[in-house]
Design an enzyme around this catalytic site. Structure first.
Site, PDB file in Angstrom:
ATOM      1  CD  GLU A 137      27.081  30.571  27.782  1.00 31.84           C
ATOM      2  OE1 GLU A 137      26.144  30.189  28.507  1.00 31.84           O
ATOM      3  OE2 GLU A 137      27.993  29.811  27.398  1.00 31.84           O
ATOM      4  CB  THR A 164      39.515  36.024  41.826  1.00 31.29           C
ATOM      5  OG1 THR A 164      39.693  34.844  42.595  1.00 31.29           O
ATOM      6  CG2 THR A 164      39.443  35.674  40.365  1.00 31.29           C
ATOM      7  N   GLY A 165      41.425  37.511  44.357  1.00 37.33           N
ATOM      8  CA  GLY A 165      41.327  38.271  45.599  1.00 37.33           C
ATOM      9  C   GLY A 165      40.844  37.477  46.801  1.00 37.33           C
TER      10      GLY A 165
HETATM   11  P1  ADP Z   1      44.010  34.789  45.326  1.00 30.19           P
HETATM   12  O1  ADP Z   1      44.194  34.563  46.773  1.00 30.19           O
HETATM   13  O2  ADP Z   1      42.587  34.700  44.890  1.00 30.19           O
HETATM   14  O3  ADP Z   1      44.904  34.005  44.440  1.00 30.19           O
HETATM   15  P2  ADP Z   1      45.058  37.352  45.980  1.00 30.19           P
HETATM   16  O4  ADP Z   1      44.103  37.765  47.022  1.00 30.19           O
HETATM   17  O5  ADP Z   1      46.352  36.819  46.439  1.00 30.19           O
HETATM   18  O6  ADP Z   1      44.384  36.305  45.012  1.00 30.19           O
HETATM   19  O7  ADP Z   1      45.278  38.565  44.988  1.00 30.19           O
HETATM   20  C1  ADP Z   1      46.549  39.011  44.637  1.00 30.19           C
HETATM   21  C2  ADP Z   1      46.573  40.514  44.500  1.00 30.19           C
HETATM   22  O8  ADP Z   1      45.752  40.946  43.418  1.00 30.19           O
HETATM   23  C3  ADP Z   1      45.996  41.223  45.708  1.00 30.19           C
HETATM   24  O9  ADP Z   1      46.978  41.444  46.662  1.00 30.19           O
HETATM   25  C4  ADP Z   1      45.474  42.524  45.123  1.00 30.19           C
HETATM   26  O10 ADP Z   1      46.477  43.471  44.981  1.00 30.19           O
HETATM   27  C5  ADP Z   1      45.035  42.110  43.740  1.00 30.19           C
HETATM   28  N1  ADP Z   1      43.601  41.786  43.716  1.00 30.19           N
HETATM   29  C6  ADP Z   1      43.063  40.591  43.425  1.00 30.19           C
HETATM   30  N2  ADP Z   1      41.741  40.632  43.464  1.00 30.19           N
HETATM   31  C7  ADP Z   1      41.394  41.891  43.811  1.00 30.19           C
HETATM   32  C8  ADP Z   1      40.138  42.545  44.020  1.00 30.19           C
HETATM   33  N3  ADP Z   1      38.991  41.901  43.891  1.00 30.19           N
HETATM   34  N4  ADP Z   1      40.170  43.847  44.379  1.00 30.19           N
HETATM   35  C9  ADP Z   1      41.332  44.491  44.507  1.00 30.19           C
HETATM   36  N5  ADP Z   1      42.533  43.924  44.327  1.00 30.19           N
HETATM   37  C10 ADP Z   1      42.592  42.632  43.970  1.00 30.19           C
END
Ligand code: ADP
Length: 623
Positions: free
Chosen positions: A434, A215-216
């Protein structure tokens, strides 16, 4: 990273050298030990006979051996010095008390000697030592490896990215606006710590990013460093946990030392749950190591002075298993939810990732966003990339809508295995369910208000959720408030029955919660008329009462158990009736709000109230 193949080759060469060396050493040692010497070994009897015969000139008597020379009357040459000349014979010594007398009698010169084959012994010892040293060194090298193996105790493997390395900005992270807002404060502090220090404000040291994978969270942490222009040091929780006790702790210490040297900076610990699990939980061997590591992390987080500019961000998707000590003030006292994006969030993420990809004009991002419910940011990034790959394979210069459709099928196949992707029918059901909770809760009021209704699958279990927050700090709940909560819990199931014709398995946990609540009302709070204001014991299961009567322990046990059961049933069914009435009266509103919820995927409390009001007003005008 070094190329593993190079490592392999280097290994093999080292091993063959070592083997050759060992064979050589072995040969030398064996030769030294067993090579037939120039001297002949005589039987003792023969030796004695030769002494008696007067042929022996001199002997050296050792502990185990006697060595000597014959007389050389024929040469007439001066006898060589005892030390240099080769010996003529050797005898294994036997106990012979008369030997010395005999030697004296026959005029043989004799001397004693500490009898050691010192040369071969010292050679053997020296060579073994050398071999051991070589093997030891090789082993150490092996274990350490080129990239820091198990013996690189103190070295944390934090990748220290310089300021320029972090190019990620908040603009690159989409669909997580709330999280960004919360993290903005951290950025501001890192940019201008003085401003905060002047006021004496205490800045959070640790922020926990909570949310499902992809999820980023990592991206957000990086963006914080990027926005603030500070170094980003990242490490995964699982990297701390090693097989040797104490290594993880040393690593933590080292990490923080490194961070301190680069402050202000961001330290990012991914998979915090790998090392931050509740202590003393299992009897596994690795436990002690993990506990030490965790303790060290706590010490370090407490240790650094409040405003020293090291901010620790950590990510986890299982906050519930974290040790409570980690979440105390001064540690990870802030939690930021990074959830799967809703429809508009997905659109934003798709836009971010399509910046670097050529898309044909027929690609409709809106539709793509609408069709990808349940996708996390990483899945969306993957989707765009797959689409581009497909286009490239075709030899096209831009990805078309068809490419993206095909890519979606591929991504979804992988996604289905990991998380849930709902069918349209299921989404509809989740939306009504919900809404049922939310509307009943909202209409009946009670101690809490609805703050959010969502049909974006969350975490592992829930398909949708309704968040309610207490309107104020409450220590007491009245009976009517409890009844309202009960009705709201059952609202989901009632809505499914009313508007979709039948109920589904989705209501199972609602039912068990409702039953628990009703039971507490009956047996603990005395809120049942028939049983009255007596407490039947906290934490006691109704089954216990039945058991007691079976064994004759309590006269009225069986009856009481039945009565408790029927009172619980009564409470639940009357709450259900209340929920049904609320929803039946607002049928049209439910349908119109459900349509909006299906489209938008989430509604906050204020929106829900506004829509409910509008719909009801419309209804009232019609009648
Ligand atoms: P997490 O750490 O939550 O497992 P990551 O930050 O490693 O997830 O996300 C992996 C990839 O997915 C990122 O490098 C990006 O390319 C994409 N990604 C995930 N969430 C987002 C977001 N909210 N906005 C843009 N890209 C995202």
């Amino acid at each position: 990273m070094t190329d593993p193949r190079t490592d392999d080759r280097r290994d093999r060469r080292a091993r063959s050298w070592l083997a050759a060396l060992t064979v050589l050493l072995g040969a030398i040692v064996l030769l030294a030990e067993f090579a037939p010497g120039a001297t002949a070994v005589l039987p003792y009897s023969e030796f004695r006979a030769r002494v008696v015969a007067g042929r022996v000139a001199s002997v050296t008597i050792g502990d185990r051996m006697i060595r000597g020379r014959y007389r050389r009357p024929t040469t007439g040459a001066p006898a060589p010095t005892a030390a240099r000349a080769p010996l003529d014979f050797e005898v294994v010594r036997v106990a012979d008390p008369q030997l010395v007398a005999l030697l004296g009698e026959k005029g043989v010169t004799f001397e004693g000697a500490a009898d050691t084959r010192w040369l071969s012994w010292s050679l053997t010892a020296g060579l073994s030592l050398l071999a051991a040293l070589l093997v030891g060194r090789w082993l150490v090298q092996r274990l350490q490896g080129p990239s820091g193996g198990v013996l690189s105790f103190g070295k944390s493997r934090g990748k220290v990215a310089g300021e320029k390395d972090v190019t990620v900005r908040f603009d690159d992270v989409a669909g997580v606006d709330e999280a960004k807002r919360e993290l903005l404060e951290v950025v501001e502090f890192l940019r201008d710590a003085e401003r905060f220090k002047r006021v004496g404000a205490r800045i959070p040291r640790g922020v926990l990013l909570v949310g499902p994978p992809g999820t980023g969270k990592t991206l957000l942490a990086k963006a914080v460093a990027g926005e603030a222009g500070v170094p980003f040091i990242s490490l995964s929780g699982s990297e701390f946990v090693e097989m040797f006790v104490g290594v993880g702790a040393a690593r933590v210490r080292d990490l923080f030392e490194g961070a301190q040297a680069q402050a202000p900076c961001i330290v990012f610990i991914d998979e915090l749950d790998a090392l931050g699990r509740t202590r003393g939980g299992s009897a596994m061997g690795s436990n002690e190591e993990r506990e030490q590591t965790l303790n060290q992390l706590l010490v370090e987080m407490d240790g650094f002075a409040t405003n020293n500019g090291v901010i620790v961000l950590a990510a986890t998707n299982r906050p519930e298993i974290l040790d409570a000590a980690l979440l105390r003030p001064g540690r990870f006292d802030r939690q930021v939810l990074v959830d799967r994006p809703d429809r508009s969030g997905r659109l934003a993420i798709l836009r971010v990732h399509s910046r670097t990809v050529s898309l044909a004009p027929d690609v409709d991002m809106e539709t793509l966003a609408a069709e990808t419910t349940g996708y996390a940011g990483a899945d969306l990034a993957n989707l765009i990339n797959e689409g581009a790959l497909l286009a490239a394979r075709r030899g096209a210069s831009a990805a078309t809508g068809a490419d993206l459709q095909e890519a979606m099928e591929r991504v979804a196949a992988g996604l289905e295995r990991r998380s849930r992707v709902l069918t349209p029918d299921e989404r509809r059901r989740v939306a009504y369910h919900e809404l049922g909770h939310a509307l009943v809760g909202e209409v009946l009021g009670g101690a809490s208000r609805v703050t959010k209704v969502s049909i974006v699958p969350r975490g592992l279990g829930a398909l949708g959720y309704t968040l309610k927050r207490p309107t104020e700090d409450r220590y007491l709940l009245t009976e009517s408030e409890l009844r309202a909560q009960l009705a709201s819990l059952l609202g989901g199931r009632v809505a499914e029955a009313l508007f979709l014709g039948e109920v589904s398995t989705g209501a199972a946990s609602d039912l068990s919660q409702a039953t628990e609540m009703a039971r507490a009302m009956v047996v603990e709070f005395g809120m049942s008329e028939k049983i009255g204001a007596i407490s039947l014991g906290r934490g006691r299961q109704i089954g216990d009462w039945g058991m007691m009567s079976e064994h004759g322990g309590s006269e009225h046990g069986g009856d009481l158990a039945d009565l408790v059961d029927s009172e619980i049933r009564l409470l639940v069914s009357s709450a259900e009736a209340v929920a049904r009435k609320v929803l039946e009266d607002r049928g049209a509103a439910v349908h119109s709000i459900a349509a909006t919820l299906l489209e938008r995927e989430h509604l906050d409390g204020a929106e829900l109230r506004a829509m409910l009001e509008t719909a009801m007003r419309g209804d009232a005008e019609k009648t």
